[in-house]
Enzyme design. Structure first.
Site, mmCIF file in Angstrom:
data_model
loop_
_atom_site.group_PDB
_atom_site.id
_atom_site.type_symbol
_atom_site.label_atom_id
_atom_site.label_comp_id
_atom_site.label_asym_id
_atom_site.label_seq_id
_atom_site.Cartn_x
_atom_site.Cartn_y
_atom_site.Cartn_z
ATOM 1 N N HIS A 1 16.596 -1.579 -4.851
ATOM 2 C CA HIS A 1 17.857 -1.318 -4.149
ATOM 3 C C HIS A 1 19.014 -2.156 -4.700
ATOM 4 O O HIS A 1 20.171 -1.839 -4.481
ATOM 5 C CB HIS A 1 17.705 -1.614 -2.654
ATOM 6 C CG HIS A 1 16.957 -0.550 -1.924
ATOM 7 N ND1 HIS A 1 15.622 -0.344 -2.114
ATOM 8 C CD2 HIS A 1 17.371 0.371 -1.025
ATOM 9 C CE1 HIS A 1 15.238 0.664 -1.351
ATOM 10 N NE2 HIS A 1 16.274 1.120 -0.677
ATOM 11 N N CYS B 1 9.010 0.804 -6.695
ATOM 12 C CA CYS B 1 9.298 -0.073 -5.563
ATOM 13 C C CYS B 1 8.622 -1.391 -5.895
ATOM 14 O O CYS B 1 7.406 -1.428 -6.128
ATOM 15 C CB CYS B 1 8.711 0.521 -4.285
ATOM 16 S SG CYS B 1 8.837 -0.548 -2.837
ATOM 17 N N ASN B 2 9.402 -2.444 -5.965
ATOM 18 C CA ASN B 2 8.835 -3.746 -6.327
ATOM 19 C C ASN B 2 7.797 -4.198 -5.299
ATOM 20 O O ASN B 2 6.756 -4.734 -5.657
ATOM 21 C CB ASN B 2 9.936 -4.797 -6.412
ATOM 22 C CG ASN B 2 10.836 -4.595 -7.607
ATOM 23 O OD1 ASN B 2 10.661 -5.238 -8.619
ATOM 24 N ND2 ASN B 2 11.801 -3.700 -7.502
ATOM 25 N N GLY C 1 9.598 -4.029 2.624
ATOM 26 C CA GLY C 1 9.693 -5.438 2.232
ATOM 27 C C GLY C 1 9.353 -6.440 3.308
ATOM 28 O O GLY C 1 9.042 -7.590 3.014
HETATM 29 N N1 DGL Z 1 12.327 -0.548 -2.653
HETATM 30 C C1 DGL Z 1 11.843 -1.818 -2.185
HETATM 31 C C2 DGL Z 1 11.587 -2.735 -3.363
HETATM 32 O O1 DGL Z 1 11.903 -2.430 -4.485
HETATM 33 C C3 DGL Z 1 12.764 -2.523 -1.261
HETATM 34 C C4 DGL Z 1 13.123 -1.841 0.005
HETATM 35 C C5 DGL Z 1 12.187 -2.079 1.133
HETATM 36 O O2 DGL Z 1 12.110 -3.189 1.693
HETATM 37 O O3 DGL Z 1 11.526 -1.111 1.476
HETATM 38 O O4 DGL Z 1 11.067 -3.806 -3.183
#
Ligand code: DGL
Length: 269
Positions: free
Chosen positions: A189, A73-74, A43
Site C-alpha cells: 500500500h 502482500c508483504n 497486517g
Molecule cells: N497489503 C498488505 C501488505 O503488503 C498491507 C495491508 C494490510 O494490512 O492488509 O503488507
C-alpha cells in the site's frame, strides 16, 4: 499453458502497485487479481489467520487456471509463503519479501536499512532475515506503520494527514545513528504515499519499492519454465471480496490505469 493467467492476490488494492509493474514489464500476460477487501487489514492479524486467508485466496485463483501465483502482500508473503508453495506445488509461487530485500541491499549496500511495514510483517522479522541472508552484517531497523494502509485505501495520498503520519513513523527511524540510507516500503500500500514519505525521509534516503524487482523475478520464473506469453494485448480481470464498485474506482490510482467496473467480480472465499 502460456496463455493461462498470472494470479495475484493482496488483502486489498495495494497489490495493484505490483500488478502495475508486472503489466509494464510483461504486457503480453493475462492477469487475474484478487483483493480480499472484506477482510483487510491482514497486517494486524495473527500469522495463522493470515495463512488461512492466503490459502483461501490462492484456492479461488487456482479455480481460474493460473500458471503462476504472485503473493503481492508483504504480510501474506511473510506469514504464508512456505505453506502456499507447499500447498500449490508444482505451481510457481513468487512473494514480495525476497525481491524487496535484494533491491534494498542493491540500493543501500553500506546500510543501514530501515523497513516500514505492517505490524505482522515487522513482528515476524521476515525482512530482517531476508536482508541479512544477502548481507549478513547489515544493520536493519523496523517500524510498523499501520495507519498508512488506511490512508492509502481511503485515497488520502497527500496533505497534512499522511504528512503527520509519516513524521510520526519515520521520526524514530531517521534518528537512528548512523542514519539509514535505504528505506524499504515493506507494504504494497505504501508506494502510493511515496511522495510524502520521500519528502519526510529527505533526499539522502533511497526509497525501495519491491514492485519492480518482484516483476523481474516473475519474468525470470516464466522464462525458465518456458511460460512467457506474447508481446502485448494482455488482459486484466479482478475479483474482490467486498465493494467491487469501490475497488474499481479507487483501484485505478494503485494500478495507474482505468479499471472497468464490469471487469471486477464480487467473490466469496
Ligand atoms: N497489503 C498488505 C501488505 O503488503 C498491507 C495491508 C494490510 O494490512 O492488509 O503488507
Amino acid at each position: 499453458m502460456s496463455s493461462a493467467s498470472i494470479g495475484i492476490f493482496d488483502s486489498g488494492m495495494g497489490g495493484l502497485t505490483v500488478m502495475r509493474a508486472l503489466r509494464a514489464r510483461l504486457p503480453g500476460e493475462n492477469f487475474v487479481y484478487l483483493g480480499d477487501t472484506a477482510r483487510l487489514p491482514y497486517g494486524t492479524k495473527s500469522a495463522d489467520t493470515v495463512t488461512r486467508y492466503a490459502v483461501q485466496a490462492s484456492a479461488a485463483l487456482m479455480r481460474h487456471g493460473i500458471k503462476l501465483l504472485v503473493v503481492a502482500c508483504n504480510t501474506a508473503s511473510a506469514a504464508a509463503l512456505p505453506t502456499l508453495a507447499e500447498t500449490l506445488a508444482p505451481l510457481p509461487v513468487v512473494g514480495v519479501i525476497a525481491p524487496g530485500a535484494a533491491a534494498a541491499v542493491a540500493a543501500a549496500p553500506d546500510g543501514p536499512i530501515a523497513v516500514i511495514a505492517t505490524e505482522g510483517t515487522v513482528k515476524g522479522g521476515a525482512y530482517v532475515r531476508a536482508i541479512q541472508a544477502i548481507a549478513p552484517h547489515m544493520p536493519v531497523v523496523q517500524q510498523a506503520a499501520p495507519l498508512f494502509v488506511a490512508l492509502a485505501e481511503e485515497g488520502l495520498h497527500d496533505g497534512p494527514l499522511p504528512e503527520l503520519a509519516a513524521q510520526r513513523y519515520l521520526g524514530p527511524l531517521l534518528a537512528t545513528v548512523p542514519r539509514p540510507r535505504g528505506l524499504v516500503l515493506g507494504c504494497t500500500h505504501f508506494p502510493v504515499l511515496k511522495a510524502v514519505i520521500g519528502q519526510v525521509a529527505g533526499p539522502e534516503v533511497t526509497l525501495i519499492d519491491s514492485a519492480e524487482t518482484t516483476a523481474a523475478a516473475v519474468e525470470n520464473v516464466l522464462r525458465e519454465k518456458n511460460l512467457l506469453n506474447g508481446e502485448g494485448g494482455g488482459t486484466a480481470r479482478f475479483l474482490a471480496t467486498d465493494a467491487p464498485g469501490r475497488f474499481a474506482h479507487l483501484g485505478q490510482i494503485f494500478l495507474g490505469e482505468p479499471i472497468d467496473p464490469g471487469s471486477v467480480t464480487l467473490v466469496d472465499l
